[in-house]
Write an enzyme that holds these catalytic residues in place. Structure first.
Site, PDB file in Angstrom:
ATOM      1  N   CYS A 184       0.788  -1.241   0.000  1.00 44.44           N
ATOM      2  CA  CYS A 184       0.000   0.000   0.000  1.00 44.44           C
ATOM      3  C   CYS A 184       0.818   1.288   0.000  1.00 44.44           C
ATOM      4  CB  CYS A 184      -0.937   0.002   1.203  1.00 44.44           C
ATOM      5  SG  CYS A 184      -2.316  -1.118   1.018  1.00 44.44           S
ATOM      6  N   ARG A 219      15.925   1.251   2.698  1.00 48.54           N
ATOM      7  CA  ARG A 219      15.732   0.058   1.886  1.00 48.54           C
ATOM      8  C   ARG A 219      15.031  -1.044   2.675  1.00 48.54           C
ATOM      9  NH1 ARG A 219      20.866  -1.557   0.641  1.00 48.54           N
ATOM     10  NH2 ARG A 219      21.196   0.422  -0.449  1.00 48.54           N
ATOM     11  N   SER A 220      14.108  -0.660   3.545  1.00 48.70           N
ATOM     12  CA  SER A 220      13.363  -1.662   4.310  1.00 48.70           C
ATOM     13  C   SER A 220      12.466  -2.465   3.385  1.00 48.70           C
ATOM     14  CB  SER A 220      12.511  -0.986   5.390  1.00 48.70           C
ATOM     15  OG  SER A 220      11.369  -0.375   4.804  1.00 48.70           O
ATOM     16  N   ASP A 242      20.696   3.302   1.685  1.00 49.28           N
ATOM     17  CA  ASP A 242      20.486   2.870   3.062  1.00 49.28           C
ATOM     18  C   ASP A 242      21.727   3.222   3.872  1.00 49.28           C
ATOM     19  OD1 ASP A 242      18.044   1.203   4.162  1.00 49.28           O
ATOM     20  OD2 ASP A 242      19.793   0.561   5.311  1.00 49.28           O
ATOM     21  N   ALA A 313       8.151   9.117   5.866  1.00 48.41           N
ATOM     22  CA  ALA A 313       8.345   8.809   7.283  1.00 48.41           C
ATOM     23  C   ALA A 313       7.363   9.568   8.164  1.00 48.41           C
ATOM     24  CB  ALA A 313       9.780   9.152   7.684  1.00 48.41           C
TER      25      ALA A 313
END
Length: 364
Positions: A184, A219-220, A242, A313
């Site tokens: 999402c 880069r999660s 990252d 974020a």
């Protein structure tokens, strides 16, 4: 949309972007069918998770979606004398119950709970037939391999598809297939970029970000990596940054010979990048940051003049003067993300039928 008389870039809030999808969800709910039910599972007492749970409730109530919040672990209020519950106590059991409840159409879990691999494990516990967030590994596999259309039966298979991705002609699924769900938040970011024209609608479907250079910071597996892959599979050159490295994602062949320069691979590939973050930002048309830290700030002086900046974020990753360089700044995408989730829920509900029938899934 808020232009500035002093020549600053536009501050674009997510509301007008979300409104278009809010109308789509309302239209879907207007068709004769039972009201869809979404279960939210809150397993910690973290303020951001509690806030997002209440935000989800309000959005559902405003659209006529039934929302049930299941509180477990440290999210449960303690009575005097009771033993303290720890984060995540009972969360797996509640997910399994929701999977097995035919009256529940969609499941979302408020992460982080344990963090790292344990949260990833929980994401695989949620049935892909009810995963409205798109966090199941089946959906990530499809995204990374640019598999846009799937057979519904593939969601119950334990073996990943080994078929070579077929050439993409348009966004209409071929007979017998449906669109694969996209996580999402990455999809919400893409919808924001489509809204402001970063995606070129004149270009063919699947390559409309061609010619754009994008930096994605973080880069999660929840946001950063799938977003970078999604943009690269749509034709962009992407720098995935990252803590310890920067990778370049592209589906263009690295060879520049005459026969390959205008062609592209079936899906993106990743290569270690030798550029610094400052050098990446200097050439980036779009900068997207999803670093979960209030102290992390991207230096405005590093940005390319006229770029687009998107903050994903919970904390603001850009400096206050970001619009001195950025032509458009989107400070949050949460309202679009939740609409992507509810859009998925409505599509699940639209096609839910007596047991044994096929399930159709919404994608990009």
């Amino acid at each position: 949309m808020a232009p500035d008389a002093a020549g600053k870039g536009i501050l674009l809030k997510a509301d007008p972007i979300a409104d278009a999808f809010r109308a789509e969800v309302k239209n879907g709910l207007a068709t004769p069918h039972r009201t869809p039910t979404l279960v939210g599972i809150l397993a910690t007492n973290a303020s951001p998770s509690r806030f997002y749970a209440e935000f989800t409730r309000k959005q559902c109530e405003g659209l006529g979606v039934r929302f049930i919040l299941k509180e477990v672990g440290s999210a449960v209020k303690q009575n005097e004398g009771e033993e303290a519950r720890s984060d995540g106590d009972g969360v797996e059991e509640v997910i399994i119950e929701a999977n097995e409840d035919d009256n529940i159409d969609g499941i979302m879990v408020y992460y982080p709970i344990f963090g790292g691999q344990q949260d990833h494990y929980l994401q695989q516990i949620v049935s892909p037939l009810k995963d409205v967030e798109g966090l199941h590994s089946k959906f990530h596999y499809n995204l990374y391999h640019n598999i846009r259309f799937i057979t519904p039966a593939s969601l119950t298979s334990t073996i990943p598809s080994s078929k070579v991705t077929q050439p993409i002609i348009d966004d209409i699924p071929p007979p017998g297939t449906v669109k694969s769900i996209i996580p999402c938040t990455p999809l919400g970011v893409v919808k924001c970029l489509e809204y402001i024209g970063v995606y070129n609608k004149i270009l063919i479907y699947g390559d409309r970000a061609y010619g754009k250079t994008v930096t994605v910071i973080n880069r999660s597996e929840v946001v950063g990596r799938p977003l970078a892959a999604l943009l690269a599979n749509d034709g962009a050159r992407v720098f995935s940054a990252d803590i310890d490295s920067i990778h370049e994602y592209t589906k263009r062949p690295r060879s520049l010979n005459a026969t390959s320069a205008r062609q592209y691979l079936p899906h993106h590939t990743s290569h270690l990048c030798t550029l610094s973050l400052e050098e990446c930002l200097a050439v980036s048309d779009v900068v997207i940051s999803a670093v979960p830290s209030a102290s992390y700030k991207i230096k405005t002086e590093w940005l390319k003049e006229g770029c687009v900046c998107v903050n994903v974020a919970a904390d603001k990753n850009f400096e206050k003067d970001v619009r001195d360089k950025a032509s458009i700044y989107i400070p949050a995408v949460g309202k679009v993300t939740i609409l992507m989730l509810l859009r998925n829920l409505c599509h699940y509900n639209d096609v839910s039928a007596p047991s044994g029938s096929e399930v159709s899934l919404p994608g990009q």
